[in-house]
Design an enzyme around this catalytic site. Sequence first.
Site, short mmCIF file in Angstrom:
data_model
loop_
_atom_site.label_atom_id
_atom_site.label_comp_id
_atom_site.label_asym_id
_atom_site.label_seq_id
_atom_site.Cartn_x
_atom_site.Cartn_y
_atom_site.Cartn_z
N GLY A 20 -4.80 -10.01 -4.68
CA GLY A 20 -3.51 -9.46 -4.31
C GLY A 20 -2.53 -10.53 -3.81
O GLY A 20 -1.34 -10.49 -4.13
N THR A 21 -3.03 -11.47 -3.04
CA THR A 21 -2.16 -12.51 -2.48
C THR A 21 -1.50 -13.31 -3.59
O THR A 21 -0.29 -13.56 -3.58
CB THR A 21 -2.99 -13.44 -1.56
OG1 THR A 21 -3.54 -12.64 -0.52
CG2 THR A 21 -2.12 -14.54 -0.97
N ASN A 27 -0.92 -1.11 4.68
CA ASN A 27 -2.35 -1.32 4.91
C ASN A 27 -2.78 -1.14 6.36
O ASN A 27 -3.97 -1.07 6.65
CB ASN A 27 -2.77 -2.70 4.42
CG ASN A 27 -1.93 -3.80 5.01
OD1 ASN A 27 -0.71 -3.85 4.82
ND2 ASN A 27 -2.55 -4.70 5.75
N GLN A 32 -3.15 -1.30 -1.85
CA GLN A 32 -3.90 -0.23 -1.18
C GLN A 32 -3.91 1.07 -1.98
O GLN A 32 -4.56 2.04 -1.56
CB GLN A 32 -3.33 0.03 0.23
CG GLN A 32 -3.53 -1.12 1.21
CD GLN A 32 -5.00 -1.31 1.63
OE1 GLN A 32 -5.84 -0.44 1.46
NE2 GLN A 32 -5.30 -2.49 2.15
N SER A 73 -5.59 -5.46 -6.31
CA SER A 73 -6.72 -6.30 -5.93
C SER A 73 -8.02 -5.50 -6.05
O SER A 73 -8.14 -4.41 -5.48
CB SER A 73 -6.52 -6.77 -4.48
OG SER A 73 -7.61 -7.56 -4.07
N ALA A 74 -9.00 -6.08 -6.78
CA ALA A 74 -10.22 -5.32 -7.11
C ALA A 74 -11.07 -4.97 -5.89
O ALA A 74 -11.70 -3.92 -5.86
CB ALA A 74 -11.05 -6.13 -8.11
N THR A 93 -8.98 -21.34 -15.63
CA THR A 93 -10.04 -20.60 -16.33
C THR A 93 -10.23 -19.24 -15.69
O THR A 93 -10.31 -19.11 -14.48
CB THR A 93 -11.36 -21.41 -16.28
OG1 THR A 93 -11.10 -22.67 -16.89
CG2 THR A 93 -12.49 -20.69 -17.01
N CYS A 137 -6.50 -12.15 15.26
CA CYS A 137 -6.56 -13.46 15.90
C CYS A 137 -6.27 -14.50 14.83
O CYS A 137 -7.01 -14.61 13.86
CB CYS A 137 -7.94 -13.72 16.48
SG CYS A 137 -8.21 -12.80 17.98
N1 PLP Z 1 -1.46 -6.65 0.05
C1 PLP Z 1 -2.01 -5.69 0.81
C2 PLP Z 1 -1.25 -4.44 1.12
C3 PLP Z 1 -3.31 -5.85 1.31
O1 PLP Z 1 -3.86 -4.89 2.08
C4 PLP Z 1 -4.01 -7.04 1.00
C5 PLP Z 1 -5.37 -7.27 1.56
O2 PLP Z 1 -5.60 -7.10 2.73
C6 PLP Z 1 -3.39 -8.00 0.18
C7 PLP Z 1 -2.12 -7.77 -0.26
C8 PLP Z 1 -4.09 -9.27 -0.19
O3 PLP Z 1 -5.03 -9.04 -1.21
P1 PLP Z 1 -6.22 -10.08 -1.46
O4 PLP Z 1 -7.18 -9.92 -0.35
O5 PLP Z 1 -6.80 -9.67 -2.79
O6 PLP Z 1 -5.60 -11.43 -1.54
#
Ligand code: PLP
Length: 380
Positions: free
Chosen positions: A74-75, A153, A181, A201-202, A239, A329
Amino acid sequence: MADQPRIYLDNAASTPLDPEVLDAMMPYLKGGYGNPSSIHHAGREARAAIEKARKQMAAFLGVSPSEIYFTSGGTEADNFALRMSVEGLGVKKIITSPVEHHAVLNTALDLARQGKVVLELLPLDKQGRPEWEGLLDRDYKETTLVSLMHANNELGTVLPLKKLAPGLKEKNVLFHSDMVQTIGHFDINLTDLEVGMASASAHKYHGPKGAGFLFVHSDIPVTPILTGGAQERNLRAGTENVPGIIGMAKALELAYRDMQVHRKHIEGLKDRLRTSIMKQYPEAIINGDDSDKALYTILSVTFPEMANQEMLLFQLDILGLDVSGGSACTSGSHKGSHVLEAIQINQDHPTIRFSFSKYNTEEEVDRTMGLLKEAVGSRQ
Ligand code: PLP
């Protein structure tokens, strides 16, 4: 008590891998090691497997396979959407919200700090929903990207994408939604929703970590942010994570197959815990949207002030319960949650985010109440 199994209620952070997903991945972990870019047999086999996965995922999401770009999660998908919009599509302004995940918020802040965009953070309603209606009445003078998450989230508050996305499209405003989410939890058809870009994100829906994707509508000309080889049609070098992609597709298939059954089960668990908590701690506050429009996997509760409250999560951890707090933290410094701060939740009181999956049980919810009473003490 001591020999009871631990309880995991932190599924918004990550979910357990479904054994069926692991079975689907195994052939590509044990064998199937070819590089999908190689033209020999092993490479062609890996290529065929990931293209089949892409096709399957696209069918569930109602999009064309060529609109899916595999990423490391996701990031990366969020970074891809924002940085590509600015560096490749001439976006001069980003409109987002203060409750976005840091993958969006810090990326937008970084682009603004570099002087590449002007950043606007939308005000929020009490449930933490950005005030989106006004976006449909504006004149947009500069090339603009709106990036707003589908479900928060930390709170579970959901944005009505179907009411927002088509209007923005009409105004030629680029729209990205972080759907990390919600993809795999709701029956989502991205074409019907009319979002321009969406991140997923899987590992949030029982797939493996390190696999995700960005959906980009075919009208949007994609430019790469990761340069190198010609993977992902020259648009995301590196890759491919073959076992991860296979697992991500299998997890999506299972999510769509059993979605209604699991949703009903999880809604029941959330309800049961909410009712018990409110009975035991009548002054507790449910954060975010507490209606049936909210994300059914998340329950965020701020408890009344209590002795040793900063130790609450540690105590629960020792007692065998995995949950998240309202604060994280970071590098040793104790910072409050930017989401709770944005909706003005008193962070002197302890907040716990409980998040559920299909693997949780009523018995676990009941035991959670017992552990809470042990850690917090009873109020009645
Ligand atoms: N976006 C949201 C709303 C999330 O909850 C998260 C993960 O906590 C992410 C992005 C990041 O995803 P990833 O952990 O696959 O990088």
